[in-house]
Design a protein around this motif. Structure first.
Motif, PDB file in Angstrom:
ATOM      1  N   SER A 159     -11.720  -0.718  41.512  1.00 34.31           N
ATOM      2  CA  SER A 159     -11.063   0.325  42.303  1.00 34.31           C
ATOM      3  C   SER A 159      -9.637   0.586  41.839  1.00 34.31           C
ATOM      4  N   ASP A 160      -8.985  -0.435  41.266  1.00 30.40           N
ATOM      5  CA  ASP A 160      -7.602  -0.223  40.845  1.00 30.40           C
ATOM      6  C   ASP A 160      -7.509   0.632  39.590  1.00 30.40           C
ATOM      7  N   ARG A 161      -8.631   0.841  38.905  1.00 35.46           N
ATOM      8  CA  ARG A 161      -8.589   1.671  37.692  1.00 35.46           C
ATOM      9  C   ARG A 161      -8.515   3.161  38.029  1.00 35.46           C
ATOM     10  N   ILE A 162      -9.069   3.546  39.147  1.00 37.79           N
ATOM     11  CA  ILE A 162      -9.025   4.965  39.517  1.00 37.79           C
ATOM     12  C   ILE A 162      -7.584   5.332  39.833  1.00 37.79           C
ATOM     13  N   GLY A 163      -7.103   6.323  39.171  1.00 36.95           N
ATOM     14  CA  GLY A 163      -5.715   6.731  39.294  1.00 36.95           C
ATOM     15  C   GLY A 163      -4.836   6.212  38.174  1.00 36.95           C
ATOM     16  N   ALA A 164      -5.389   5.305  37.352  1.00 36.94           N
ATOM     17  CA  ALA A 164      -4.593   4.742  36.265  1.00 36.94           C
ATOM     18  C   ALA A 164      -4.388   5.764  35.157  1.00 36.94           C
ATOM     19  N   VAL A 165      -3.238   5.713  34.528  1.00 42.26           N
ATOM     20  CA  VAL A 165      -2.917   6.596  33.397  1.00 42.26           C
ATOM     21  C   VAL A 165      -3.192   5.835  32.106  1.00 42.26           C
ATOM     22  N   VAL A 166      -3.992   6.440  31.243  1.00 37.54           N
ATOM     23  CA  VAL A 166      -4.331   5.829  29.951  1.00 37.54           C
ATOM     24  C   VAL A 166      -3.529   6.565  28.883  1.00 37.54           C
ATOM     25  N   LYS A 167      -2.662   5.834  28.206  1.00 35.20           N
ATOM     26  CA  LYS A 167      -1.768   6.490  27.252  1.00 35.20           C
ATOM     27  C   LYS A 167      -2.502   6.989  26.024  1.00 35.20           C
TER      28      LYS A 167
ATOM     29  N   ALA B 214      -9.118  22.560  18.345  1.00 33.92           N
ATOM     30  CA  ALA B 214      -8.814  21.726  17.178  1.00 33.92           C
ATOM     31  C   ALA B 214      -8.170  20.398  17.574  1.00 33.92           C
ATOM     32  N   ALA B 215      -7.598  20.354  18.772  1.00 31.31           N
ATOM     33  CA  ALA B 215      -6.940  19.117  19.210  1.00 31.31           C
ATOM     34  C   ALA B 215      -7.923  18.069  19.688  1.00 31.31           C
ATOM     35  N   PHE B 216      -9.215  18.414  19.691  1.00 34.93           N
ATOM     36  CA  PHE B 216     -10.217  17.493  20.230  1.00 34.93           C
ATOM     37  C   PHE B 216     -11.243  17.111  19.180  1.00 34.93           C
ATOM     38  N   LYS B 217     -10.768  16.975  17.965  1.00 31.78           N
ATOM     39  CA  LYS B 217     -11.645  16.452  16.934  1.00 31.78           C
ATOM     40  C   LYS B 217     -11.826  14.950  17.127  1.00 31.78           C
ATOM     41  N   THR B 218     -12.919  14.468  16.602  1.00 27.56           N
ATOM     42  CA  THR B 218     -13.220  13.042  16.754  1.00 27.56           C
ATOM     43  C   THR B 218     -12.080  12.192  16.193  1.00 27.56           C
ATOM     44  N   GLY B 219     -11.609  11.263  16.992  1.00 33.49           N
ATOM     45  CA  GLY B 219     -10.533  10.376  16.572  1.00 33.49           C
ATOM     46  C   GLY B 219      -9.177  10.771  17.111  1.00 33.49           C
ATOM     47  N   CYS B 220      -9.038  12.020  17.602  1.00 35.19           N
ATOM     48  CA  CYS B 220      -7.759  12.444  18.169  1.00 35.19           C
ATOM     49  C   CYS B 220      -7.469  11.658  19.448  1.00 35.19           C
ATOM     50  N   LYS B 221      -6.178  11.432  19.699  1.00 30.83           N
ATOM     51  CA  LYS B 221      -5.795  10.642  20.865  1.00 30.83           C
ATOM     52  C   LYS B 221      -4.986  11.499  21.825  1.00 30.83           C
ATOM     53  N   HIS B 222      -5.254  11.284  23.117  1.00 36.28           N
ATOM     54  CA  HIS B 222      -4.588  12.038  24.165  1.00 36.28           C
ATOM     55  C   HIS B 222      -4.235  11.124  25.323  1.00 36.28           C
ATOM     56  N   LYS B 223      -3.260  11.552  26.076  1.00 36.79           N
ATOM     57  CA  LYS B 223      -2.899  10.858  27.311  1.00 36.79           C
ATOM     58  C   LYS B 223      -3.743  11.427  28.436  1.00 36.79           C
ATOM     59  N   SER B 224      -4.322  10.555  29.251  1.00 38.83           N
ATOM     60  CA  SER B 224      -5.217  11.017  30.314  1.00 38.83           C
ATOM     61  C   SER B 224      -5.023  10.163  31.549  1.00 38.83           C
ATOM     62  N   ARG B 225      -5.658  10.615  32.615  1.00 39.58           N
ATOM     63  CA  ARG B 225      -5.620   9.868  33.878  1.00 39.58           C
ATOM     64  C   ARG B 225      -7.020   9.821  34.470  1.00 39.58           C
ATOM     65  N   ILE B 226      -7.415   8.644  34.901  1.00 38.29           N
ATOM     66  CA  ILE B 226      -8.751   8.478  35.497  1.00 38.29           C
ATOM     67  C   ILE B 226      -8.697   9.012  36.920  1.00 38.29           C
ATOM     68  N   ILE B 227      -9.508  10.040  37.186  1.00 40.98           N
ATOM     69  CA  ILE B 227      -9.499  10.651  38.516  1.00 40.98           C
ATOM     70  C   ILE B 227     -10.731  10.291  39.327  1.00 40.98           C
TER      71      ILE B 227
ATOM     72  N   LEU C 269      -2.469  10.954  44.004  1.00 40.14           N
ATOM     73  CA  LEU C 269      -3.818  11.320  43.563  1.00 40.14           C
ATOM     74  C   LEU C 269      -4.860  10.928  44.604  1.00 40.14           C
ATOM     75  N   LEU C 270      -4.623   9.833  45.272  1.00 38.59           N
ATOM     76  CA  LEU C 270      -5.534   9.346  46.308  1.00 38.59           C
ATOM     77  C   LEU C 270      -4.746   9.081  47.578  1.00 38.59           C
ATOM     78  N   TYR C 271      -5.451   8.973  48.685  1.00 44.05           N
ATOM     79  CA  TYR C 271      -4.783   8.689  49.962  1.00 44.05           C
ATOM     80  C   TYR C 271      -4.045   7.361  49.925  1.00 44.05           C
ATOM     81  N   ARG C 272      -4.570   6.407  49.158  1.00 47.66           N
ATOM     82  CA  ARG C 272      -3.934   5.098  49.125  1.00 47.66           C
ATOM     83  C   ARG C 272      -2.577   5.135  48.422  1.00 47.66           C
ATOM     84  N   ASP C 273      -2.312   6.212  47.649  1.00 43.78           N
ATOM     85  CA  ASP C 273      -1.021   6.332  46.980  1.00 43.78           C
ATOM     86  C   ASP C 273       0.084   6.748  47.943  1.00 43.78           C
ATOM     87  N   ILE C 274      -0.292   7.189  49.130  1.00 44.65           N
ATOM     88  CA  ILE C 274       0.682   7.723  50.092  1.00 44.65           C
ATOM     89  C   ILE C 274       1.089   6.613  51.042  1.00 44.65           C
ATOM     90  N   HIS C 275       2.404   6.524  51.292  1.00 43.03           N
ATOM     91  CA  HIS C 275       2.924   5.506  52.195  1.00 43.03           C
ATOM     92  C   HIS C 275       3.715   6.176  53.311  1.00 43.03           C
TER      93      HIS C 275
END
Length: 1841
Positions: free
Chosen positions: A363-371, A411-424, A447-453
């Motif tokens: 569960s902690d992976r959802i919302g994580a940013v993958v560089k 063209a930015a999505f050829k095999t092997g290209c790297k991008h920053k993303s977030r697991i939603i 992103l999720l209710y648990r992020d709100i305090h």
């Protein structure tokens, strides 16, 4: 009509060209390729002549070629493809109270409402709603389903919502999912999903959704599923499970299922199972053949002639590039489309074994940013597949690859290209993460209710305005509600004028509940802009705290002010202002923001006392404080203590304002100076927030414009105690000073002291160890203790030493404990700080989790390194992990529930470290710990500053410091503590601190030993291992040594001060007294003479023979037994069989207690140095008190006498018993342990020797109780009496009368072993077994059941069987009377009637049920009078001469046959024979009359729907006849009768004939047998009431078929002209089938009835039958049919309206009226409206009824009949004012004088009855005025004429 080829376009069929038109045909080829849905159709033109038959013959070949050449496309499933009836395989993603959230293929989501689970579950829901109380049988969805479970679903709707999104509604009801299946299609081997509908005696009934089929799952076929999935508890109603059909009976009407996990997992759909496209189910595993492979997916053929597709998201990731045509693969069906027939499959391994669950994501992976997410594949129309940093695959839809279409660059999505993303999100069905590359999502704060305090300030967009408030969109998928009170600082009357949909607003979080996805916000500007600390819990409310709140209530006693998270407090009247306020409600208004100060708080009682009278300078509303200014006007002295408030956090530390100077002075507090501990410094910086106040901070330096503060407690103490140097001149060599590292250089470390003095510790003086890199030893800001080595006054230099050996005081234990104590003090402060946080979720959760707390967890994932991740409601939002070591060897799987023990909580990373090891989780007896006591311990977790250890002897968790000194910061790898290592701890604080830990320090005198996993219980002789050296001893050598240490089972001896040896407890004495401790006869330091008898390997502890090559390096095993020192030495062998050779079963040996193994439940003993033994718990003693706590009764080292019961050569172990060898023979008493508790059945007992016995609930005690199992629990030790032991099945008894026959008290409930123990008339107690249509079955013993007919259950008549089930639940304890015992058929008839048992009635009188025979009492009085008259006539007939003989009384004893009737001996006079027979018959008729009641309401709940009276008839006494016949058999040779005797016999026969004649002539006599009824119906063949009585007679005896036969006879016999009589019989037959038949038989009778009677009447009667039997659904369906068939019949509409109103469906009734007015002729409208209004008055909404009458009378004011009806109803139900208003309106109408007279008369009568004299006079006056007006009008007309 469409051709077959059109309907089934398979096999290459082409349409023929039209013959009329001369156009050439363009053949369209229909492919057997279901995935070619979206491709453009290709057509080929052919020119051929009409007679070219060769080309036509080649059609199939050409078609195949075309299919082969034709390209295919495989598109992923999209939401547009969904339609009603589509079948899918889904995985439960989330379970709420009212719905299941289902993960669908290709990242889609659907929802299953709670009403779409199964029919049985819906029925329980309806029952609970109707009763208004919780049902025990009804389990919540979370009890039945868990995330990760695969289910088969069918789409019920895919509608678009208001925002344009489509919501997919699903159903998992098998009736909908298996709709395509019928009984004839079921075959063995099929895999179906079923839902438990009920639990039976031998298994479960499952609902598989196939009409007319009963599916049965035996208990033995579901055991392993219950153990693995249900954790041993039985299946619950509504629970879903996959089953394989094992056997099909009666053409599919009965099927036997199996839920065996191995069978289900191995099931494969085959051609022999005859699957078709109409009934193909998702979840079936098939063998398929690859047809074509493309980048987007694969086409497959399976089951010979089906074609399916696999998209790119469902190919096996490991084989994605290895598929080739014609390859055979296993695939699982994902979905089937009802119209296009597209079949989608998956090749992912997780779905190829039914019963398994797909992989889940932490569960902690959802919302994580993958560089860095690496592109694996790109699909230009759909999206891209990425590989994340942890190797998992993720999918991003096309719209998530860029901000918009314009900015998208393929063209930015050829095999092997790297991008920053977030697991939603995570798609369970695709086993892929769903990611987004959108910048706004990656950078999104929420992103999720648990992020709100609570207290967070955020931007939102207005979505809608509602009466309760305003809905605001905070982020995608997150919505919040702003209550109407919080729309502004003042209450807005027209919020729509201030806010418009789409407006951007700035709001603050009032309350957030992530679990329920509820978010409440405020737009009050003062609260949003407030800088004061927020109050979100009562624990945070410390006296003196000033904060903002809002008024929710103002009364004369004061104001109630509310804060965040629903925290409320009271401001008393005297604290509202410095000036008195008389009326607070006039000064303060609801919603007003106020600044308050906390006076007092009681968190436990949630009481908060506040004040508006703030001390100090007033602060303007909306501002919390004055803005700090960076000017320095006040000089602070070094060492001065101040309180500060945090203004800002930066990378290096905190920017604070000093509160003593009104916050105008700014200072800095570096992170490293927050604590003496590096770990706590980081933690404090992480936890502190802007606005927090830090008390008692010391000024470290003041350079005018820059003040540096310090919070290090050691430095502060040194300054306050003047243990500092203020200048260079004060420094003297040898001084010990506390300072902090200023700089770390390669050549050394610079240390700074308070007041600015600095010194250098060169590299050689930094540590006692060799320093390779200075950075490995110290960090900047670290607190150190330095020793001054030398000073250079000229250069003002100081050389220091940081070596622990030079800087330590010498008492390392005291220094270690001081550091540890200070560390935990700071940890407690940090926890208190977190508790005051407004974020109630995560911060509070972290505070509640302390080491030693047990958690209920669910396994989330098991990683490759053996560690596991967990989740649970108690740790939501946290990362819970356990290392491989802390799994304790358990094989856990995702989704499994388990218990875990908290070891450590890392607040910074929100990580919780837990352990599943049994030695930590097991409950131990609390041992009293003493300070300074030493304990062996095992290291369980290592943190940065402390290590968590568990004490071996008590299991308590303790904390030991890793460092023993401030300067002790570096350790080599070999010196570092390791998890699993054994250490020796000295307790310093035995009372657990706030974190649940005991404080201890390591014992430096003991060497730490690493203990291997799973062998922590082995006795490790650490000192012996360390001292083991090579020796030259041989077997038999005599040695002299000194006792070094004494252990329970061995003594360590030092030989020649060089090496050590060991003396086992068995080698000390020749004769060992039982229960003694031989090793304690020796003492440390004692000199002993011993003989070498063997050796033990240093590493493995194995005993080595003297011939072993490594013997000289072993630990010598010694003996001091006198017999062995003087006599021959027994040679120790390494062969296990030779070691155990001398021991035989039954032999008695002396052994020594090693320890009690709680996990294995056995006592581990040692017989000899090289032989060990085990004594199972049940063989330790026959005393249950000893077995209850065996660990307390057997001490380590104690000598015991045991009997050998077996050997284990593989482990050189003996199986022993302390109670001898048990033989489980019948009649013996043994001990056992409760292994299983089976409700309403009994106990399963574990017996010695590994056997199991059963105890029935009838053998638990000599006195039955309502809850017989409540006194038992699993693991309880009990004494048992063996009743029988046959064929391996052991029956036991726990009755005290069996266990202690002499001392047992009176047995209240005697044992009933067979039917012979039951006597007629006896009162017995037992438990209800079940309620069936034929009666209540009552358990008298484990093997004996009795039956209670419904007429013998209660004196009240019950029509609904559900009442019996409610008041007679299974297992209810009752007292019953035996009515009859049939030993031949083994039948026992019982009664629960109060007159039989003298107990209260089972059904309470409060139910208001009718009594049996309520109207028979009058008839009984008449019968008594007639019988008296008959008696008088008989007396007159007697001859006077015989009177003398009749007066001679002859007493005769009743034969044993008669005794069976009552159980007592009866003496009677012959002359009173006839009278007594009458009385007996009368009594029996009374008993029998209890079974009958008016309107033929028989005991089984059967009712006729006709009005008729039932007349009772007396039953002839059959038992008297039988007794007479027995008497005749006893006297086969009667004596010769005298003349007088013959006369007497003749008179007796005459009396009997007279009695019979009188009975036949009695008009009140009722038929008693089938023959009687046959005579009656012959005399009156057209009387339906007689036929119905005849049917009721058979139903009383539960002879359903005979009752049906009577009905059929009646229909054939009654004359065809008697339509009503025939209809009565038809109605009775419909009633019978409704109650006792099936839906099918009822429909057959109904269809026949419609043919032979007026259809409308039959329809109406069936509707009434359905309604009376509460079958509302069937009744409603039938009404709909009637509305279509009899739409012109007014009565049908009215009857349906009455039905709807009785069900409370008022809205449906209103719609029905509109339909009725459209369907019926106009002339009927007024009457229909009137009748509807009357029904509304009776059952519905009176206001709506009034409106109907009013509208009708407005349109038809001269309908006096409607006025009259309206008046009548209003007089009964309305108020007097309303009635008078109606009368006033009527009398002012222009109606005929006759009608007006009628209304005036009614008005006058009403006023006379309900009014006063004045109102009566007013009516008379109005009537007079009306008459005068009419007269004058008539005169005027006459004059005009």
């Amino acid at each position: 009509m469409a051709s077959v080829e059109d309907n089934f376009p398979r096999g290459g069929v082409q349409k023929k060209p039209s013959e009329k038109t001369g156009e050439k045909a363009k053949p369209k080829f229909e492919q057997d390729n279901l995935f070619d849905v979206h491709h453009e159709e290709q057509s080929q033109k052919r020119k051929r002549s009409e007679g070219d038959h060769r080309k036509q013959k080649k059609f199939k070949t050409d078609h195949r070629a075309i299919v082969k050449d034709k390209a295919f496309s495989v598109e992923p499933l999209t939401i547009k493809d969904f339609c009603e009836g589509m079948l899918l395989l889904g995985c439960i993603k989330e379970v709420t109270d009212f719905e299941l959230v289902i993960s669908l293929p290709n990242g889609l989501t659907g929802f299953v409402p709670v009403t779409q689970i199964s029919d049985a579950y819906s029925e329980l829901l309806s029952k609970q709603v109707a009763q208004g109380e919780l049902l025990e049988d009804l389990n919540s969805l979370s009890d039945l389903y868990s995330p990760g479970m695969l289910v088969r679903c069918v789409v019920t709707s895919a509608e678009e919502s208001d925002n344009g999104r489509r919501s997919i509604k699903l159903s998992i009801n098998p009736k909908n999912v298996n709709k395509g299946l019928n009984a004839s299609a079921l075959t063995s081997g099929m895999l179906l999903s079923g839902f438990v509908s009920s639990a039976e005696d031998h298994g479960y009934l499952l609902d598989i959704g196939v009409h007319g089929t009963y599916a049965f799952l035996p208990y033995e076929k579901v055991q392993n599923y219950i153990k693995a999935v249900n954790r041993g508890s039985g299946l619950k109603i509504g629970q879903s499970l996959n089953c394989v059909i094992e056997e099909v009976k009666n053409e599919g009407r009965v099927v036997r299922l199996s839920a065996d996990r191995s069978k289900v997992a191995a099931s494969i759909a085959t051609e022999q199972q005859n699957w078709t496209l109409s009934n193909l189910l998702p979840g079936l595993v098939v063998k398929a053949q690859v047809q074509k492979v493309s980048p987007l997916g694969i086409s497959l053929t399976f089951l010979s002639y089906f074609t399916g597709i696999v998209d790119f998201m469902h190919v096996d990731p490991e084989k994605s590039t290895n598929y080739s045509p014609n390859q055979v693969v296993k695939a699982c069906i994902l979905s089937t489309h009802p119209t296009s027939k597209v079949v989608r499959l998956t090749l992912r391994p997780a779905f190829l074994h039914p019963g398994r669950s797909p992989n889940q994501l932490s569960s902690d992976r959802i919302g994580a940013v993958v560089k860095e997410s690496t592109v694996k594949a790109f699909y230009k129309q759909f999206g891209a597949v990425f590989e994340l940093d942890d190797g998992t695959l993720a999918f991003a839809r096309l719209k998530h690859l860029s901000k918009n279409r314009k900015s998208f660059k393929p063209a930015a999505f050829k095999t092997g290209c790297k991008h920053k993303s977030r697991i939603i999100d995570y798609s369970l069905m695709d086993e892929m993460c769903i990611v987004s590359l959108k910048y706004q999502i990656i950078e999104a704060r929420f992103l999720l209710y648990r992020d709100i305090h609570t207290g967070d300030v955020m931007q939102g967009r207005v979505l809608s305005l509602k009466p309760i408030g305003m809905q605001v969109k905070v982020a995608d998928g997150i919505k919040g509600l702003v209550p109407s009170m919080h729309l502004a600082d003042v209450i807005l009357k027209h919020p729509e004028k201030k806010y418009s949909i789409g407006d951007e607003v700035r709001c603050r979080v009032l309350e957030c509940n992530p679990a329920e996805k509820k978010l409440f916000l405020t737009l009050k500007r003062t609260l949003v802009q407030s800088k004061l600390p927020i109050l979100s819990s009562y624990e945070d409310a410390e006296p003196g705290l000033i904060t903002h709140g809002f008024v929710v209530c103002a009364r004369e006693f004061g104001c109630i002010v509310k804060f965040y998270n629903d925290v409320k407090g009271l401001v008393p009247k005297n604290e509202l202002s410095s000036e008195p306020i008389s009326c607070p409600d006039k000064v303060f208004h609801e919603g007003q923001v106020v600044k308050v100060m906390v006076l007092k708080c009681e968190p436990q009682q949630e009481r908060l006392l506040l004040s508006l009278r703030l001390s100090g300078r007033p602060v303007p509303e909306g501002r919390s404080e004055c803005t700090p200014k960076k000017n320095q006007q006040v000089k602070y002295q070094i060492g001065e203590m101040v309180d500060v408030k945090i203004l800002k956090k930066n990378e290096n530390g905190l920017e604070v304002s000093i509160l003593e100077d009104r916050g105008d002075v700014i200072a800095s507090l570096p992170t490293a100076y927050l604590s003496d501990f590096v770990a706590n410094s980081k933690l404090l910086w992480h936890c502190l927030q802007e606005g927090d106040v830090l008390p008692r901070v010391m000024c470290l330096s003041d350079k005018g414009d820059h003040i540096i503060l310090c919070r290090k407690s050691a430095v502060i103490s040194a300054v306050q105690e003047e243990q500092v140097v203020r200048s260079f001149s004060d420094i003297q060599p040898g001084m010990l000073l506390i300072g902090y590292v200023r700089k770390v250089m390669p050549f050394g470390v610079f240390v700074e002291f308070p007041f600015g003095v600095t010194g250098l510790a060169p590299k050689v003086s930094m540590s006692d160890k060799f320093v390779t890199d200075t950075k490995d030893h110290f960090v900047v800001g670290q607190t150190v203790i330095a020793k001054v080595m030398s000073t250079d006054k000229e250069k003002q230099r100081v050389l220091l030493s940081l070596k622990v050996s030079e800087c330590s005081s010498g008492d390392s234990a005291a220094e270690s404990f001081s550091l540890l104590n200070q560390y935990f003090k700071e940890m407690v402060e940090i926890r208190n700080l977190l508790r005051r946080r407004e974020e109630s979720g995560l911060a509070r959760l972290l505070c509640e989790l302390v080491p030693g707390k047990e958690l209920q967890l669910v396994v989330q994932d098991v990683k490759e390194d053996g560690s596991a991740l967990f989740s649970g409601s108690c740790v939501r939002g946290l990362t819970v992990t356990a290392t491989h070591y802390h799994l304790g060897g358990k094989n856990i799987v995702p989704g499994e529930k388990t218990k875990g023990l908290v070891l450590h909580v890392d607040v910074i990373t929100s990580k919780v470290y837990v352990s599943l090891r049994e030695d930590l989780l097991k409950k131990r007896a609390k041992q009293r710990l003493t300070e300074s006591s030493q304990h062996p311990a095992i290291v369980q977790h290592i943190a940065e500053e402390v290590a968590i250890v568990s004490l071996l002897d008590s299991g308590r968790l303790a904390a030991i410091p890793i460092a023993s000194h401030f300067n002790d910061t570096f350790r080599f790898d070999s010196e570092k503590l390791k998890v699993g290592q054994r250490v020796y701890a000295t307790l310093k604080m035995v009372k657990a601190n706030d974190l649940g830990l005991v404080l201890a320090v390591q014992d430096p005198t003991k060497k730490n030993v690493f203990v291997r996993d799973r062998k922590e219980s082995e006795t490790a002789l650490e000192e012996t291992l360390a001292a083991a050296a090579k020796h030259s001893l041989c077997l038999g050598d005599i040695v002299t040594g000194t006792v070094k240490s004494v252990k329970p089972t061995h003594v360590t001896v030092v030989i020649d001060d060089k090496f050590t040896g060991s003396i086992h407890a068995s080698r000390i004495l020749d004769e060992v007294p039982i229960h003694s401790f031989p090793t304690y006869t020796l003492k440390a330091g004692q000199k002993v003479t011993a003989r070498v008898i063997g050796g033990r390997d240093v590493n493995t502890h194995r005993y080595l023979p003297i011939t072993h090559p490594h013997f000289t390096r072993s630990i010598p095993e010694l003996s001091i037994r006198p017999s062995e020192i003087e006599g021959k030495v027994e040679t120790m062998t390494d062969d296990a069989h030779e070691k155990l050779g001398p021991y035989s079963i039954g032999q008695t040996v002396t052994c020594f207690v090693r320890k009690y193994n709680i996990l294995k439940n056995w006592l581990e003993v040692e017989v000899a140095p090289d032989i060990r033994g085990r004594v199972p718990r049940l063989l330790l003693s026959l005393n249950t008190k000893v077995l209850k706590h065996p660990e307390k009764n057997f001490k380590n080292g104690q000598a015991l006498s045991a009997t050998v019961t077996g050997t284990d050569a593989s482990e050189t172990n003996l199986f022993l018993s302390l109670t001898g060898i048990h033989s489980l023979e019948t009649g013996t008493i043994t001990v056992g342990m409760v292994a299983k508790m089976i409700p309403h059945v009994g106990l399963s007992i574990a017996l010695p020797g590994g056997k199991t016995g059963k105890v029935s609930i009838f053998h638990l005690s000599d006195k039955y109780t309502e809850s017989p199992l409540s006194d038992f629990k699993i693991g309880k030790v009990v004494r048992c009496y063996i009743l029988s032991n046959e064929n391996g099945k052991i029956q036991l008894s726990l009755r005290q009368s069996r266990l202690n026959p002499r001392n047992s008290r009176k047995v209240e409930d005697v044992e009933i072993t067979c039917i012979k123990d039951v006597k007629k008339g006896q009162l017995v107690r037992g438990y209800v077994k079940s309620v069936t249509p034929s009666g209540v079955f009552f358990g008298l013993s484990a093997s004996l059941l009795g039956r209670i007919l419904f007429q013998n259950v209660s004196p009240y008549f019950v029509q609904k069987r559900s009442l019996y089930e409610k008041y007679l639940p299974e297992g209810k304890l009752l007292t019953a009377k035996v009515l009859d015992v049939n030993k031949k058929e083994n039948h026992i008839e019982l009664s629960l009637l109060p007159e039989d048992t003298e107990m209260p009635s089972i059904l309470p009188e409060s139910l208001g049920l009718p009594r049996y025979g309520a109207e028979e009492e009058k008839r009984e009085e008449d019968n008594n009078k007639k019988k008296e008259e008959l008696k008088m006539k008989r007396k007159q007939r007697r001859v006077n001469s015989e009177s003398e003989q009749e007066t001679k009384t002859k007493k005769r004893k009743v034969t044993p046959a008669d005794e069976s009737d009552s159980g007592i001996e009866v003496y009677y006079r012959e002359e009173e024979d006839g009278d007594q027979e009458e009385e007996a018959a009368e009594k029996k008729s009374k008993i029998r009359k209890c079974g009958e009641v008016l309107r033929l309401q028989v005991s089984t709940g059967f009712t006729w729907d006709e009005d008729m009276n039932v007349v009772e008839m007396p039953v002839p006494s059959q038992k008297e006849d039988s007794s007479e016949s027995e008497e005749e058999e006893e006297n086969p040779q009667p004596k010769k009768q005298t003349k007088k005797e013959k006369e007497l016999e003749k008179q007796k026969k005459e009396k009997e004939l007279c009695k019979l004649e009188a009975a036949l002539m009695d008009p009140s006599r009722q038929p008693q047998s089938a023959d009687d009824f046959d005579r009656l119906v012959l005399s009156s063949p057209n009387s339906s009431i007689l036929w119905l009585q005849y049917m009721a007679f058979h139903l009383q005896a539960t002879e359903i078929e005979k009752a049906r036969a009577v009905a059929e006879r009646a229909l054939k016999t009654i004359c065809f002209r008697e339509e009503q009589e025939k209809l009565n019989v038809w109605v009775a037959l419909l009633n019978l089938e409704n109650m006792y038949g099936t839906e099918e038989t009822l429909m057959k009778v109904f269809e026949r009835a419609v043919q032979y009677n007026e259809p409308l009447k039959v329809f109406q009667h069936l509707c009434d039958i359905y309604a009376n039997s509460e079958k509302y659904k069937q009744a409603e369906e039938l009404y709909h049919t009637m509305l279509r068939r009899f739409r012109q019949e007014k009565s049908v509409w009215l009857k349906y309206a009455s039905f709807l109103l009785k069900q409370g469906q008022t809205e449906a009734t209103h719609r029905l009226l509109e339909r009725a007015l459209k369907a019926l002729p106009t002339k009927e409208h007024v009457d229909v409206i009137s009748r509807f209004a009357q029904l509304e008055f009776r059952f519905g909404d009176p206001e709506h009824a009034k409106a109907l009458f009013e509208s009708t009378l407005n349109s038809y004011p001269k309908r006096t009949d409607i006025w009259s009806i309206y008046m009548d109803i209003m007089i009964k139900q309305g108020s007097q004012k309303e009635v008078r208003d109606i009368f006033e309106r009527v009398i002012h109408l222009n109606l005929a004088p006759k009608k007006m007279k009628f209304f005036f008369k009614r008005y006058l009568d009403y006023e006379k009855k309900y009014g006063t004299a004045e109102t009566v006079m007013a009516v008379k006056t109005a009537a007079l005025e009306y008459v005068e007006a009419k007269s004058s009008l008539a005169d005027t007309e006459t004059q005009h004429k």
